[in-house]
Design a protein around this motif. Sequence first.
Motif, PDB file in Angstrom:
ATOM      1  N   THR A 140       0.875  -1.148  -0.081  1.00 18.71           N
ATOM      2  CA  THR A 140       0.037  -0.015  -0.102  1.00 18.71           C
ATOM      3  C   THR A 140       0.884   1.217   0.031  1.00 18.71           C
ATOM      4  N   SER A 141       0.799   2.034  -1.104  1.00 19.86           N
ATOM      5  CA  SER A 141       1.580   3.318  -1.401  1.00 19.86           C
ATOM      6  C   SER A 141       0.614   4.356  -0.961  1.00 19.86           C
ATOM      7  N   SER A 142       0.976   5.474  -0.260  1.00 17.56           N
ATOM      8  CA  SER A 142       0.366   6.676   0.094  1.00 17.56           C
ATOM      9  C   SER A 142       1.414   7.753  -0.465  1.00 17.56           C
ATOM     10  N   LEU A 143       0.892   8.496  -1.343  1.00 18.16           N
ATOM     11  CA  LEU A 143       1.657   9.499  -1.949  1.00 18.16           C
ATOM     12  C   LEU A 143       0.996  11.081  -1.892  1.00 18.16           C
ATOM     13  N   VAL A 144       1.729  12.019  -1.573  1.00 14.39           N
ATOM     14  CA  VAL A 144       1.244  13.483  -1.831  1.00 14.39           C
ATOM     15  C   VAL A 144       1.892  13.963  -2.958  1.00 14.39           C
ATOM     16  N   LEU A 145       1.069  14.469  -3.797  1.00 10.64           N
ATOM     17  CA  LEU A 145       1.708  14.761  -5.423  1.00 10.64           C
ATOM     18  C   LEU A 145       1.114  16.244  -5.562  1.00 10.64           C
ATOM     19  N   PRO A 146       2.160  17.389  -5.565  1.00  6.46           N
ATOM     20  CA  PRO A 146       1.729  18.663  -5.912  1.00  6.46           C
ATOM     21  C   PRO A 146       2.185  18.501  -7.531  1.00  6.46           C
ATOM     22  N   GLY A 147       1.427  19.482  -8.268  1.00  8.74           N
ATOM     23  CA  GLY A 147       1.940  19.459  -9.852  1.00  8.74           C
ATOM     24  C   GLY A 147       1.324  20.769 -10.327  1.00  8.74           C
ATOM     25  N   VAL A 148       1.245  20.732 -11.730  1.00  9.88           N
ATOM     26  CA  VAL A 148       0.931  21.686 -12.604  1.00  9.88           C
ATOM     27  C   VAL A 148      -0.261  21.025 -13.587  1.00  9.88           C
ATOM     28  N   ARG A 149      -0.899  21.831 -14.371  1.00  4.62           N
ATOM     29  CA  ARG A 149      -1.659  21.278 -15.530  1.00  4.62           C
ATOM     30  C   ARG A 149      -2.093  22.418 -16.156  1.00  4.62           C
ATOM     31  N   TRP A 150      -2.078  22.228 -17.430  1.00  8.20           N
ATOM     32  CA  TRP A 150      -2.356  23.251 -18.440  1.00  8.20           C
ATOM     33  C   TRP A 150      -3.550  22.622 -19.393  1.00  8.20           C
ATOM     34  N   ARG A 151      -4.381  23.312 -19.775  1.00 10.46           N
ATOM     35  CA  ARG A 151      -5.512  22.991 -20.827  1.00 10.46           C
ATOM     36  C   ARG A 151      -5.673  24.045 -21.773  1.00 10.46           C
ATOM     37  N   SER A 152      -6.063  23.482 -22.989  1.00 11.83           N
ATOM     38  CA  SER A 152      -5.987  24.585 -24.145  1.00 11.83           C
ATOM     39  C   SER A 152      -7.336  25.052 -24.274  1.00 11.83           C
ATOM     40  N   PRO A 153      -7.648  26.088 -25.118  1.00  7.06           N
ATOM     41  CA  PRO A 153      -8.946  26.372 -25.420  1.00  7.06           C
ATOM     42  C   PRO A 153      -9.695  25.370 -26.448  1.00  7.06           C
ATOM     43  N   ALA A 154     -10.801  25.312 -26.381  1.00  2.00           N
ATOM     44  CA  ALA A 154     -11.450  24.378 -27.300  1.00  2.00           C
ATOM     45  C   ALA A 154     -11.284  24.813 -28.659  1.00  2.00           C
ATOM     46  N   PHE A 155     -11.005  23.863 -29.547  1.00  2.00           N
ATOM     47  CA  PHE A 155     -11.050  24.407 -31.276  1.00  2.00           C
ATOM     48  C   PHE A 155     -11.694  23.171 -31.895  1.00  2.00           C
ATOM     49  N   ALA A 156     -11.662  23.796 -33.217  1.00  2.00           N
ATOM     50  CA  ALA A 156     -12.314  22.808 -34.266  1.00  2.00           C
ATOM     51  C   ALA A 156     -11.323  22.198 -35.018  1.00  2.00           C
ATOM     52  N   VAL A 157     -11.842  21.204 -35.758  1.00  2.00           N
ATOM     53  CA  VAL A 157     -11.128  20.470 -36.832  1.00  2.00           C
ATOM     54  C   VAL A 157     -11.837  20.344 -38.138  1.00  2.00           C
ATOM     55  N   PHE A 165     -12.639  20.291 -29.767  1.00  2.00           N
ATOM     56  CA  PHE A 165     -11.167  19.293 -29.336  1.00  2.00           C
ATOM     57  C   PHE A 165     -10.840  20.115 -28.352  1.00  2.00           C
ATOM     58  N   GLN A 166     -10.033  19.426 -27.538  1.00  2.00           N
ATOM     59  CA  GLN A 166      -9.177  20.240 -26.550  1.00  2.00           C
ATOM     60  C   GLN A 166      -7.985  19.093 -25.855  1.00  2.00           C
ATOM     61  N   LEU A 167      -6.747  19.977 -25.708  1.00  2.00           N
ATOM     62  CA  LEU A 167      -5.505  19.185 -25.191  1.00  2.00           C
ATOM     63  C   LEU A 167      -5.509  19.603 -23.710  1.00  2.00           C
ATOM     64  N   GLU A 168      -4.717  18.633 -23.142  1.00  2.00           N
ATOM     65  CA  GLU A 168      -4.397  18.761 -21.784  1.00  2.00           C
ATOM     66  C   GLU A 168      -3.188  18.157 -21.484  1.00  2.00           C
ATOM     67  N   ALA A 169      -2.340  18.805 -20.440  1.00  2.00           N
ATOM     68  CA  ALA A 169      -1.275  18.311 -20.204  1.00  2.00           C
ATOM     69  C   ALA A 169      -0.895  18.400 -18.495  1.00  2.00           C
ATOM     70  N   GLN A 170      -0.354  17.376 -17.858  1.00  3.97           N
ATOM     71  CA  GLN A 170      -0.020  17.675 -16.501  1.00  3.97           C
ATOM     72  C   GLN A 170       0.984  16.860 -15.940  1.00  3.97           C
ATOM     73  N   TRP A 171       1.780  17.613 -15.128  1.00  2.00           N
ATOM     74  CA  TRP A 171       2.816  16.719 -14.531  1.00  2.00           C
ATOM     75  C   TRP A 171       2.621  17.004 -13.090  1.00  2.00           C
ATOM     76  N   ARG A 172       3.085  16.092 -12.281  1.00  2.00           N
ATOM     77  CA  ARG A 172       3.141  16.019 -10.677  1.00  2.00           C
ATOM     78  C   ARG A 172       4.293  15.240 -10.282  1.00  2.00           C
ATOM     79  N   THR A 173       4.605  15.281  -9.043  1.00  5.37           N
ATOM     80  CA  THR A 173       5.862  14.719  -8.305  1.00  5.37           C
ATOM     81  C   THR A 173       5.602  14.491  -6.933  1.00  5.37           C
ATOM     82  N   SER A 174       5.898  13.239  -6.382  1.00  6.49           N
ATOM     83  CA  SER A 174       5.766  13.235  -4.888  1.00  6.49           C
ATOM     84  C   SER A 174       6.546  13.810  -4.077  1.00  6.49           C
ATOM     85  N   VAL A 175       6.033  14.382  -2.704  1.00  4.68           N
ATOM     86  CA  VAL A 175       6.802  14.995  -2.101  1.00  4.68           C
ATOM     87  C   VAL A 175       6.775  14.136  -0.321  1.00  4.68           C
TER      88      VAL A 175
END
Length: 259
Positions: A140-157, A165-175
Amino acid sequence: MFALCLASSLAAAAEPAPIEWAASAGVRHRTLSEWSDTGTRLLTEKGYLPHVQLSAQLTSPTWPTLAFEAGIAGADLDYRGQTQSGVPLTTTSRHTDVDLGVHWRPFPAAAWGEAWLGLGWLQARRDIASSARAGGLDETSSLVLPGVRWRSPAFAVPHTDNAKFQLEAQWRTSVRHRLEVDYLGVFDNSSLRGGRRSETVLGLSVSSSETWRWSLEWSRSRQSASNPVPLYRAGALVGSVRQPRVKIDDVSLSLTRRF
């Protein structure tokens, strides 16, 4: 600092903002592997994990704003590894992940998208089943993970009708990472300081209405080996134990309904 930011966000709201709720359900394919210090793969676990998530976001057009998430995933995966003596071992491993998060958008949405700061808590449980060759164990692992997230505006194709359509990226790391191991009576339980985990997530979502949205997501987690701790049996020292380096790669497909 993060708590102060959240407090200032709540104080800045002159009136209670409406809340947009969303419920998601889907399935992810997981590949987990453990590696020795010399780069040898010790084991691989593969399979599909159904998952569900509930989220809520303040929809006020002003800023800052908050969002909350709670999700759970779980199923049995195929385990292919080896015993301590190097004998091949085949069994199953039940994975259960509970993931809670709060996200804060400190600035209003812009032409380049939205930036969020986040703080998550993840409990990841692995129950490796016993076999004729080796006993099982529960991690059993218990982690606390702060991070950042970016979300694009909605766009058409082009040539996709009214789809957005919408893009999203996230990064987080355990402290903080605590690892508890239950050997099911073979040894005394162990408590370790788990290795640091870093996680990168890339996602693409598509919606044809304000209610329904499909999402495809790729997640890559890398976790360093833990420090060794003494291993006991009935209080007597019998050796040491640590968790090896871990790699986790997930691909998820989900359907979301917004309320």
